[in-house]
Design an enzyme around this catalytic site. Structure first.
Site, PDB file in Angstrom:
ATOM      1  N   CYS A  81      23.275   3.141 -15.990  1.00 39.63           N
ATOM      2  CA  CYS A  81      23.790   4.509 -15.826  1.00 39.63           C
ATOM      3  C   CYS A  81      24.356   4.695 -14.433  1.00 39.63           C
ATOM      4  O   CYS A  81      25.402   5.292 -14.243  1.00 39.63           O
ATOM      5  CB  CYS A  81      22.696   5.525 -16.119  1.00 39.63           C
ATOM      6  SG  CYS A  81      21.209   5.293 -15.136  1.00 39.63           S
TER       7      CYS A  81
ATOM      8  N   GLU B  13      18.472  12.790 -18.836  1.00 44.63           N
ATOM      9  CA  GLU B  13      19.024  11.845 -17.848  1.00 44.63           C
ATOM     10  C   GLU B  13      20.225  11.207 -18.528  1.00 44.63           C
ATOM     11  O   GLU B  13      20.078  10.410 -19.451  1.00 44.63           O
ATOM     12  CB  GLU B  13      17.982  10.797 -17.483  1.00 44.63           C
ATOM     13  CG  GLU B  13      16.751  11.402 -16.830  1.00 44.63           C
ATOM     14  CD  GLU B  13      15.674  10.357 -16.595  1.00 44.63           C
ATOM     15  OE1 GLU B  13      15.970   9.378 -15.906  1.00 44.63           O
ATOM     16  OE2 GLU B  13      14.579  10.518 -17.122  1.00 44.63           O
TER      17      GLU B  13
HETATM   18  P1  NAD Z   1      23.123   7.369 -26.807  1.00 45.44           P
HETATM   19  O1  NAD Z   1      23.223   8.746 -26.254  1.00 45.44           O
HETATM   20  O2  NAD Z   1      24.060   6.957 -27.863  1.00 45.44           O
HETATM   21  O3  NAD Z   1      21.654   7.115 -27.426  1.00 45.44           O
HETATM   22  C1  NAD Z   1      20.475   7.328 -26.663  1.00 45.44           C
HETATM   23  C2  NAD Z   1      19.308   7.499 -27.627  1.00 45.44           C
HETATM   24  O4  NAD Z   1      19.500   8.693 -28.405  1.00 45.44           O
HETATM   25  C3  NAD Z   1      19.134   6.394 -28.633  1.00 45.44           C
HETATM   26  O5  NAD Z   1      17.742   6.169 -28.848  1.00 45.44           O
HETATM   27  C4  NAD Z   1      19.779   6.958 -29.878  1.00 45.44           C
HETATM   28  O6  NAD Z   1      19.313   6.374 -31.064  1.00 45.44           O
HETATM   29  C5  NAD Z   1      19.365   8.404 -29.793  1.00 45.44           C
HETATM   30  N1  NAD Z   1      20.185   9.373 -30.524  1.00 45.44           N
HETATM   31  C6  NAD Z   1      21.430   9.198 -31.030  1.00 45.44           C
HETATM   32  N2  NAD Z   1      21.861  10.361 -31.595  1.00 45.44           N
HETATM   33  C7  NAD Z   1      20.868  11.274 -31.423  1.00 45.44           C
HETATM   34  C8  NAD Z   1      20.711  12.654 -31.748  1.00 45.44           C
HETATM   35  N3  NAD Z   1      21.680  13.337 -32.369  1.00 45.44           N
HETATM   36  N4  NAD Z   1      19.573  13.276 -31.387  1.00 45.44           N
HETATM   37  C9  NAD Z   1      18.596  12.619 -30.729  1.00 45.44           C
HETATM   38  N5  NAD Z   1      18.676  11.305 -30.390  1.00 45.44           N
HETATM   39  C10 NAD Z   1      19.805  10.647 -30.728  1.00 45.44           C
HETATM   40  O7  NAD Z   1      23.193   6.409 -25.542  1.00 45.44           O
HETATM   41  P2  NAD Z   1      23.243   4.806 -25.528  1.00 45.44           P
HETATM   42  O8  NAD Z   1      24.599   4.356 -25.964  1.00 45.44           O
HETATM   43  O9  NAD Z   1      22.031   4.299 -26.226  1.00 45.44           O
HETATM   44  O10 NAD Z   1      23.048   4.536 -23.950  1.00 45.44           O
HETATM   45  C11 NAD Z   1      24.090   4.534 -23.034  1.00 45.44           C
HETATM   46  C12 NAD Z   1      24.159   5.858 -22.297  1.00 45.44           C
HETATM   47  O11 NAD Z   1      22.923   6.149 -21.668  1.00 45.44           O
HETATM   48  C13 NAD Z   1      25.180   5.821 -21.176  1.00 45.44           C
HETATM   49  O12 NAD Z   1      25.903   7.019 -21.165  1.00 45.44           O
HETATM   50  C14 NAD Z   1      24.310   5.711 -19.926  1.00 45.44           C
HETATM   51  O13 NAD Z   1      24.923   6.151 -18.743  1.00 45.44           O
HETATM   52  C15 NAD Z   1      23.148   6.544 -20.311  1.00 45.44           C
HETATM   53  N6  NAD Z   1      21.983   6.247 -19.459  1.00 45.44           N
HETATM   54  C16 NAD Z   1      21.573   7.190 -18.544  1.00 45.44           C
HETATM   55  C17 NAD Z   1      20.495   6.909 -17.707  1.00 45.44           C
HETATM   56  C18 NAD Z   1      19.991   7.901 -16.681  1.00 45.44           C
HETATM   57  O14 NAD Z   1      18.871   7.743 -16.225  1.00 45.44           O
HETATM   58  N7  NAD Z   1      20.762   8.907 -16.300  1.00 45.44           N
HETATM   59  C19 NAD Z   1      19.843   5.670 -17.803  1.00 45.44           C
HETATM   60  C20 NAD Z   1      20.309   4.747 -18.737  1.00 45.44           C
HETATM   61  C21 NAD Z   1      21.376   5.057 -19.572  1.00 45.44           C
END
Ligand code: NAD
Length: 467
Positions: A272, A238
Site C-alpha cells: 500500500c 486502511e
Molecule cells: P480489495 O479491496 O479488493 O479486497 C480487500 C478485502 O476485502 C479482501 O478480503 C476481499 O475479499 C474483501 N472484499 C471484497 N469486496 C468486499 C465487500 N464488498 N465487502 C467487504 N469485503 C470485501 O483489495 P485487494 O485487491 O485485496 O488489496 C489491494 C488493495 O489494498 C490496494 O488498494 C492496497 O493499497 C490496499 N492496501 C492498503 C493497506 C493499508 O494499510 N492502507 C495495506 C495493504 C493493502
C-alpha cells in the site's frame, strides 16, 4: 478442529474454491467457500466467547504471548504456504511470519490507561475503557498474515473477539494461522472464515459485529463503510495509496538508488505504501532513470520458492491484467519503457520490472494506484511543481523526500499531504507509531496505542468525592 459451519455438519461436503500458485498459474489447493448465512452462527459464537474473554486482561496478555511463540514455532509451514499462494520470496514470507509474531507480542503488553479527571468541583470523573464485542477483520492478499495480526492483536488484547476474513486469493496461510492461534486462545475468540464474495460484504454488515476493521482498496473501503452503516458499527479503513518520492537537487543518486528501487518494488510493488511515483529534478532525471532501470533489468525474478529470487510474480490474474493495462495505456500515451514494459513469457503471473519515463502526468499509471512492478519517473523544474504533483491525487497514505540536506528535506516533507512522510527511505514503520491515511487513504488510526484505543470505548464514572 472445524473452522467453518459446513465443516461442523457431519456428512455434508462443504463447497470449496481453488487457490492458485501465482508462480505457475495452476491450482494447488482449495479452501472452504463459506456461505454468507454461515456467519450468523460464527458471529453468535464470537459474541458468547466475548463474555469470558473480556473479563481478565492478564489472561489475554498471557494468551497473546503464547500465541506469538506458537506462530514462530509454525514459521516454516506458514512461510511456505504464504509463498505458494501469495508468490513472495520465501525469505520475505519468513519475515512476514516474524512480523506477525512481533505484533502479537507488542500488543500483548499494551493496556489502556484509566484516568481520573477533576475540574475543581467536588466530583471526579474516572475514565475506564471497555471492549466493543465481536470485531470483523477483513484483509487483502499482499501481506495476509501481518495485516491480519495488525488487526486481531490490538482487538484481542482490548478484550474483543475477532472474525477474520482473508482475501480469497490468499486464504490458506491465514487458515493455518487460525489453527495455530487456536492452540493459545479460548475457543471462538478468533475465527477464520474463508469464501468468495459476498462473504466480506455480509460480514461488514452483520448486526452482531461492533467494529469493522478493513484493509484494502478505496472502492471496497467505501462499500464496507456503507455496509457497516446498517448496524452503526465502528469502521477503521486502511486503504490504498499512491505515494510519491520527491528527490531534491542535492540527492546522491548512487547512494539512494537501491533503497529507492526496493521502496517501489518490494513484494513486487504490491505494498500500500510503496513508492508509486518518483519526481526527480530535470537535471538529474536521466541519471535516476538509468540507476533504477539498471536494477530493474538485473533483479532476479522467479518463483518465491527459488532461493535466488528477489521478485516474485504478481499475486493474481486480475491484478496482472490491471498492471498490464495501465502500462499499455502509459506507452500509448507516449511513455517509454527504460526497463520492462511487458509480461514475461512462460507460465505464472510474471511482469517484467518496469521503469517508465516520458509519462504524461495525467496517465493512469501516475494518477491511479498501479500496485505492481511498474514505476513512472517524472521530471520537475521547480520544487513547488513537485510538491503540487505529489499532493495532486485523491490518495494520502505516505510520501518521501530524498536529499543530502536533511533539514531542507524535512521542510519539504512537512508539505506532503499524507499520513506518514519519510526522509531518505520509505515505508519503514515502528509498531509503536500511529498509522493513518489522509484523504481517501483511510479512516481511523491503527498502530501503537492508537490501534488499541481504536478497539475500545470510553466508559466514564462520574461521582462526588463525598456521599
Ligand atoms: P480489495 O479491496 O479488493 O479486497 C480487500 C478485502 O476485502 C479482501 O478480503 C476481499 O475479499 C474483501 N472484499 C471484497 N469486496 C468486499 C465487500 N464488498 N465487502 C467487504 N469485503 C470485501 O483489495 P485487494 O485487491 O485485496 O488489496 C489491494 C488493495 O489494498 C490496494 O488498494 C492496497 O493499497 C490496499 N492496501 C492498503 C493497506 C493499508 O494499510 N492502507 C495495506 C495493504 C493493502
Amino acid at each position: 478442529m472445524p473452522t467453518s459451519e459446513s465443516e461442523r455438519v457431519p456428512g455434508r461436503q462443504p463447497a470449496r474454491f481453488a487457490v492458485v500458485d501465482p508462480a505457475t498459474g495452476e491450482t494447488f489447493d482449495e479452501a472452504p467457500d463459506q456461505r454468507p448465512d454461515e456467519l450468523d452462527a460464527v458471529v453468535d459464537r464470537a459474541h458468547r466467547a466475548w463474555h469470558g474473554w473480556r473479563a481478565d486482561p492478564v489472561v489475554r496478555t498471557t494468551a497473546l504471548r503464547v500465541a506469538a511463540n506458537a506462530v514462530e514455532a509454525a514459521g516454516d509451514d506458514l512461510a511456505r504456504l504464504l509463498t505458494l499462494e501469495q508468490g513472495k520470496p520465501l525469505a520475505e514470507s519468513h519475515a512476514e511470519v516474524a512480523r506477525t509474531a512481533a505484533r502479537l507480542r507488542y500488543f500483548a503488553d499494551l493496556a489502556p490507561r484509566t484516568r481520573r479527571i477533576t475540574d475543581g468541583r467536588p466530583v471526579h470523573s474516572e475514565i475506564r475503557w471497555r471492549s466493543l464485542g465481536p470485531v470483523a477483520a477483513i484483509v487483502p492478499w499482499n501481506f495476509p498474515l501481518q495485516l491480519a495480526a495488525a488487526k486481531f492483536a490490538p482487538a484481542l488484547v482490548a478484550g474483543n473477539t475477532v472474525v477474520l476474513k482473508p482475501s480469497p486469493f490468499t486464504p490458506l496461510a491465514t487458515r493455518l494461522l487460525g489453527t495455530v492461534l487456536a492452540t493459545a486462545l479460548p475457543e471462538d475468540v478468533l475465527t477464520v472464515v474463508t469464501g468468495r464474495e459476498p462473504l466480506g460484504a455480509r460480514l461488514a454488515s452483520h448486526p452482531g459485529i461492533r467494529h469493522v476493521t478493513f484493509t484494502g482498496s478505496v472502492p471496497t473501503g467505501r462499500a464496507v463503510a456503507e455496509a457497516a452503516a446498517a448496524s452503526l458499527a465502528r469502521v477503521t479503513l486502511e486503504l490504498g495509496g499512491n505515494d510519491a518520492a520527491v528527490l531534491l537537487d542535492d540527492v546522491a543518486v548512487d547512494r539512494i538508488a537501491d533503497r529507492l528501487f526496493w521502496a517501489a518494488f518490494r513484494n513486487c510493488g504490491q505494498v500500500c505504501m510503496a513508492v508509486k511515483r518518483v519526481y526527480a529534478p530535470a537535471q538529474l532525471h536521466a541519471e535516476v532513470v538509468e540507476a533504477l532501470a539498471q536494477r530493474a533489468q538485473t533483479v532476479a525474478v522467479g518463483s518465491g520458492l527459488n532461493p535466488e529470487t528477489r521478485l516474485g510474480p504478481v499475486n493474481n490474474a486480475p491484478q496482472l491484467a490491471r498492471v498490464e493495462q495501465v502500462t499499455k495505456q502509459a506507452l500509448a500515451d507516449g511513455a517509454r519503457a527504460a526497463a520492462g514494459g511487458h509480461r514475461l513469457d512462460g507460465p505464472g503471473y510474471f511482469f517484467a520490472p518496469t521503469i517508465l519515463t516520458d509519462v504524461p502526468p495525467g496517465s493512469p499509471v501516475v494518477t491511479k494506484e498501479q500496485f505492481g512492478p511498474v514505476l513512472p519517473v517524472l521530471p520537475y523544474r521547480s520544487l513547488d511543481e513537485a510538491v503540487d504533483a505529489a499532493n495532486g491525487t485523491g490518495f494520502g497514505l505516505g510520501g518521501s523526500v530524498w536529499g543530502t540536506d536533511l533539514d531542507r528535506a524535512g521542510a519539504v516533507a512537512d508539505r506532503l499531504e499524507c499520513g506518514t512522510a519519510w526522509i531518505n527511505h520509505h515505508a519503514e514503520l515502528s509498531l509503536a507509531q500511529p498509522f493513518a491515511g489522509a484523504k481517501n487513504s483511510g479512516v481511523g488510526v491503527a498502530g501503537g496505542p492508537w490501534g488499541l484505543y481504536g478497539n475500545l470505548r470510553p466508559f466514564v464514572v462520574h461521582r462526588p468525592q463525598e456521599a
